[in-house]
Design a protein around this motif. Structure first.
Motif, mmCIF file in Angstrom:
data_model
loop_
_atom_site.group_PDB
_atom_site.id
_atom_site.type_symbol
_atom_site.label_atom_id
_atom_site.label_comp_id
_atom_site.label_asym_id
_atom_site.label_seq_id
_atom_site.Cartn_x
_atom_site.Cartn_y
_atom_site.Cartn_z
ATOM 1 N N SER A 144 0.836 -1.204 0.000
ATOM 2 C CA SER A 144 0.000 0.000 0.000
ATOM 3 C C SER A 144 0.864 1.246 0.000
ATOM 4 C CB SER A 144 -0.891 0.017 1.250
ATOM 5 O OG SER A 144 -0.106 0.007 2.405
ATOM 6 N N LEU A 145 0.391 2.272 -0.739
ATOM 7 C CA LEU A 145 1.141 3.505 -0.900
ATOM 8 C C LEU A 145 0.474 4.606 -0.094
ATOM 9 C CD1 LEU A 145 1.694 3.333 -4.756
ATOM 10 C CD2 LEU A 145 3.100 2.388 -2.948
ATOM 11 N N ASN A 146 1.295 5.531 0.359
ATOM 12 C CA ASN A 146 0.774 6.696 1.051
ATOM 13 C C ASN A 146 1.370 7.931 0.414
ATOM 14 O OD1 ASN A 146 -0.289 8.508 2.834
ATOM 15 N ND2 ASN A 146 1.185 8.090 4.465
ATOM 16 N N ARG A 147 0.705 8.465 -0.615
ATOM 17 C CA ARG A 147 1.240 9.595 -1.360
ATOM 18 C C ARG A 147 0.313 10.798 -1.210
ATOM 19 N NH1 ARG A 147 2.026 5.587 -5.555
ATOM 20 N NH2 ARG A 147 0.196 6.431 -6.558
ATOM 21 N N ASN A 148 0.860 11.876 -0.662
ATOM 22 C CA ASN A 148 0.120 13.130 -0.579
ATOM 23 C C ASN A 148 1.107 14.275 -0.730
ATOM 24 O OD1 ASN A 148 -1.665 15.157 -0.133
ATOM 25 N ND2 ASN A 148 -1.742 14.885 2.096
ATOM 26 N N PHE A 149 1.191 14.791 -1.964
ATOM 27 C CA PHE A 149 2.117 15.868 -2.325
ATOM 28 C C PHE A 149 3.549 15.369 -2.468
ATOM 29 C CE2 PHE A 149 5.212 18.884 -0.515
ATOM 30 C CZ PHE A 149 5.245 19.768 -1.563
ATOM 31 N N SER A 150 4.021 14.503 -1.559
ATOM 32 C CA SER A 150 5.411 14.063 -1.610
ATOM 33 C C SER A 150 5.486 12.628 -2.057
ATOM 34 C CB SER A 150 6.030 14.205 -0.211
ATOM 35 O OG SER A 150 5.503 13.204 0.638
ATOM 36 N N GLY B 38 3.366 16.089 3.672
ATOM 37 C CA GLY B 38 2.768 17.012 2.725
ATOM 38 C C GLY B 38 2.488 18.355 3.379
ATOM 39 N N PRO B 39 2.054 19.346 2.607
ATOM 40 C CA PRO B 39 1.811 20.688 3.152
ATOM 41 C C PRO B 39 0.592 20.724 4.042
ATOM 42 C CG PRO B 39 1.049 20.582 0.891
ATOM 43 C CD PRO B 39 1.740 19.266 1.168
ATOM 44 N N THR B 40 0.590 21.652 4.978
ATOM 45 C CA THR B 40 -0.538 21.824 5.882
ATOM 46 C C THR B 40 -1.805 22.152 5.108
ATOM 47 O OG1 THR B 40 0.968 22.634 7.588
ATOM 48 C CG2 THR B 40 -1.388 23.072 7.893
ATOM 49 N N LEU C 253 -0.528 23.449 -1.596
ATOM 50 C CA LEU C 253 0.687 23.135 -2.333
ATOM 51 C C LEU C 253 1.571 24.358 -2.535
ATOM 52 C CD1 LEU C 253 -0.585 20.684 -5.105
ATOM 53 C CD2 LEU C 253 0.498 20.144 -2.931
ATOM 54 N N GLU C 254 0.964 25.485 -2.877
ATOM 55 C CA GLU C 254 1.758 26.683 -3.137
ATOM 56 C C GLU C 254 2.527 27.105 -1.897
ATOM 57 O OE1 GLU C 254 0.115 29.974 -5.258
ATOM 58 O OE2 GLU C 254 -1.428 28.738 -6.174
ATOM 59 N N ARG C 255 1.851 27.104 -0.767
ATOM 60 C CA ARG C 255 2.521 27.498 0.470
ATOM 61 C C ARG C 255 3.565 26.456 0.875
ATOM 62 N NH1 ARG C 255 -0.098 28.425 6.467
ATOM 63 N NH2 ARG C 255 1.605 29.684 7.319
ATOM 64 N N LEU D 28 5.327 24.498 -1.164
ATOM 65 C CA LEU D 28 6.495 24.648 -2.025
ATOM 66 C C LEU D 28 7.295 25.896 -1.664
ATOM 67 C CD1 LEU D 28 5.040 23.577 -5.476
ATOM 68 C CD2 LEU D 28 6.912 22.479 -4.248
ATOM 69 N N GLU D 29 6.585 26.970 -1.329
ATOM 70 C CA GLU D 29 7.274 28.193 -0.931
ATOM 71 C C GLU D 29 8.083 27.942 0.340
ATOM 72 O OE1 GLU D 29 6.200 32.894 -0.197
ATOM 73 O OE2 GLU D 29 4.743 31.363 0.381
ATOM 74 N N SER D 30 7.490 27.232 1.290
ATOM 75 C CA SER D 30 8.193 26.917 2.521
ATOM 76 C C SER D 30 9.406 26.034 2.252
ATOM 77 C CB SER D 30 7.240 26.219 3.500
ATOM 78 O OG SER D 30 7.893 25.855 4.700
ATOM 79 N N MET D 31 9.254 25.055 1.338
ATOM 80 C CA MET D 31 10.358 24.173 0.996
ATOM 81 C C MET D 31 11.511 24.963 0.385
ATOM 82 S SD MET D 31 10.384 20.871 -1.580
ATOM 83 C CE MET D 31 9.341 19.916 -0.488
ATOM 84 N N ARG D 32 11.204 25.868 -0.527
ATOM 85 C CA ARG D 32 12.250 26.661 -1.178
ATOM 86 C C ARG D 32 12.998 27.530 -0.168
ATOM 87 N NH1 ARG D 32 7.978 27.226 -5.469
ATOM 88 N NH2 ARG D 32 8.741 26.000 -7.233
#
Length: 447
Positions: free
Chosen positions: A59-65, A122-124, A128-130, A132-136
């Motif tokens: 089983s996979l657990n994929r959410n954004f990452s 994954g993001p809160t 996604l935009e926030r 990715l911004e936090s990751m950068r």
């Protein structure tokens, strides 16, 4: 880039983060694929399914990452984490125009978030935009945690997210390997043995056989894509001939056939931009992906995504993107440091003479490799096109030595050891000095 950020202000880099590091797993436990095939038996069959194939139904657990949840193995089983190269594809609806500058302004990061938490959870609230911004921002301020050799269990997943790498089943990579030698195999073999030959870290952790397999698989992938485009073009040409295209309506049969041939071959814009299956230099570009990845499949999908979306112009037969990049190095240097630019031109030294490897390989040709990985974290976060400014930044750092040398060729024959943090800081100051039209050229030069 999956989602190009917009730039408004340039932050000042904080001091490097010296927090304790999580020791990365040994690469020897994560490169099971290397035992499947040697460089000389790419086409032989495998008698039993691979470990990754047996884990395929987990089983996979994929959410954004691209992170997975792996169940505990039975006693005595191999404990290697399954390849996490099948990252979810970012929503293209969030993409912004590529001609805009990356946004590096300060923003309040997601509360309590860290890079590993962003990748894992994954993001809160799915923002996604926030996220990715936090990751950068975290990559810019703190970097990706790694040990002294540049090894990190997190880095490859950060790259997969930032490159918006598509889902890849490991069996698909294995099927490309089992097809045997590609049409580019002999060219690949001529280059792989000298890839980062003087770098002990790379030679110790990545085998030549592994590099051959990855490049051969990529060559097959590009070969298949090229064949599909040719079939589509042929169908369009046949349709035009059947129903009569405007160019053929008033032509004699002989002239019509000649015109049709010209339209589909010599005069085709698509034909001029066709990527090859392998060009010299792809071996060095692939090396950091293999070094950072925990499996060949991860390195394959990240590398393929990179060369087909970020810098396809670098891997065409004519390398037109590389030559555009070299012209931009000269142009940018003339803008940010006219005196240094005139001095080099006066010595007959343009970027073609000293910067070709640095442009083609995104500075991967300049050791040490751990510093290359840190610089690539920055480039993948804010755009690989910024490599042009990173090269100019290295020239600016060497400014006094170059101006005081009667023969700067000796200095620029091989750049001094890379210092990623200093190069990033200088690059961020140079971004402010580039006119918008020149910056737009930098963004698209490798496409």
């Amino acid at each position: 880039m999956s989602i190009s950020p917009l730039k408004e202000t340039i932050p000042k880099l904080d001091p490097p983060n010296n927090t304790s590091l999580h020791p990365p797993p040994s690469p020897s436990t994560h490169r099971t694929l290397r035992r499947l095939k040697s460089a000389h038996v790419l086409g032989s069959s495998v008698s039993q399914p691979s470990l990754i194939s047996q884990q395929h139904k987990q089983s996979l657990n994929r959410n954004f990452s691209p992170t997975r949840k792996v169940t505990n193995p039975p006693p005595g089983a191999h404990t290697r984490t399954r390849s996490n190269s099948d990252a979810n594809v970012m929503s293209p609806a969030l993409s912004s125009p590529i001609s805009r500058r990356p946004q590096m302004k300060r923003a309040s990061p997601v509360e309590g978030s860290t890079l590993d938490r962003l990748i894992r959870d994954g993001p809160t609230e799915g923002d996604l935009e926030r996220g990715l911004e936090s990751m950068r921002l975290k990559i810019l301020d703190q970097g990706v945690k790694s040990d002294g050799d540049g090894m990190s269990s997190l880095r490859i997943y950060v790259w997969l997210v930032l490159l918006n790498a598509p889902v890849l089943e490991t069996d698909e990579y294995l099927s490309l390997i089992h097809r045997g030698a590609s049409p580019a195999y002999s060219k690949i073999r001529n280059d792989t043995f000298r890839t980062l030959a003087t770098d002990p870290l790379f030679r110790r952790r990545v085998s030549e056989a592994s590099l051959i397999r990855l490049l051969n698989a990529v060559a097959w992938k590009l070969h298949d894509a090229k064949g599909e485009r040719s079939e589509v073009q042929m169908r369009l040409t046949n349709t035009a001939n059947i129903y009569g295209s405007p160019e053929l309506q008033h032509a004699t049969p002989a002239k019509g056939r000649s015109r049709a041939t010209t339209l589909t071959n010599d005069g085709s814009d698509a034909g001029k931009s066709e990527p090859g299956t392998y060009v010299q230099g792809m071996n060095v570009l692939a090396a950091p992906f293999l070094y950072a990845a925990r499996s060949e499949a991860e390195a394959f999908i990240a590398f393929h995504q990179f060369i087909t979306t970020e810098c396809p112009g670098y891997v065409r037969g004519a390398m037109d993107g590389v030559h555009k990049g070299l012209a931009l190095v000269d142009k940018v240097l003339a803008i940010v440091d006219p005196k240094l630019s005139l001095y080099l031109i006066g010595k007959g030294m343009n970027a073609e003479l000293y910067a070709f490897p640095s442009v083609l390989t995104l500075c991967a040709c300049t050791p040490p490799l751990p510093e290359v990985l840190r610089l690539w974290d920055f480039l993948f976060a804010y755009g690989a096109h910024l490599n042009i400014l990173c090269i100019v930044a290295q020239l600016v750092i060497l400014r006094n030595s170059i101006l005081n040398s009667p023969s700067p060729t000796k200095i620029l024959r091989s750049f001094p050891p890379l210092q990623a943090d200093i190069v990033k800081e200088v690059t961020l100051t140079l971004v402010k000095k580039i006119p918008d039209d020149i910056y737009a050229e930098i963004v698209i030069h490798a496409k």
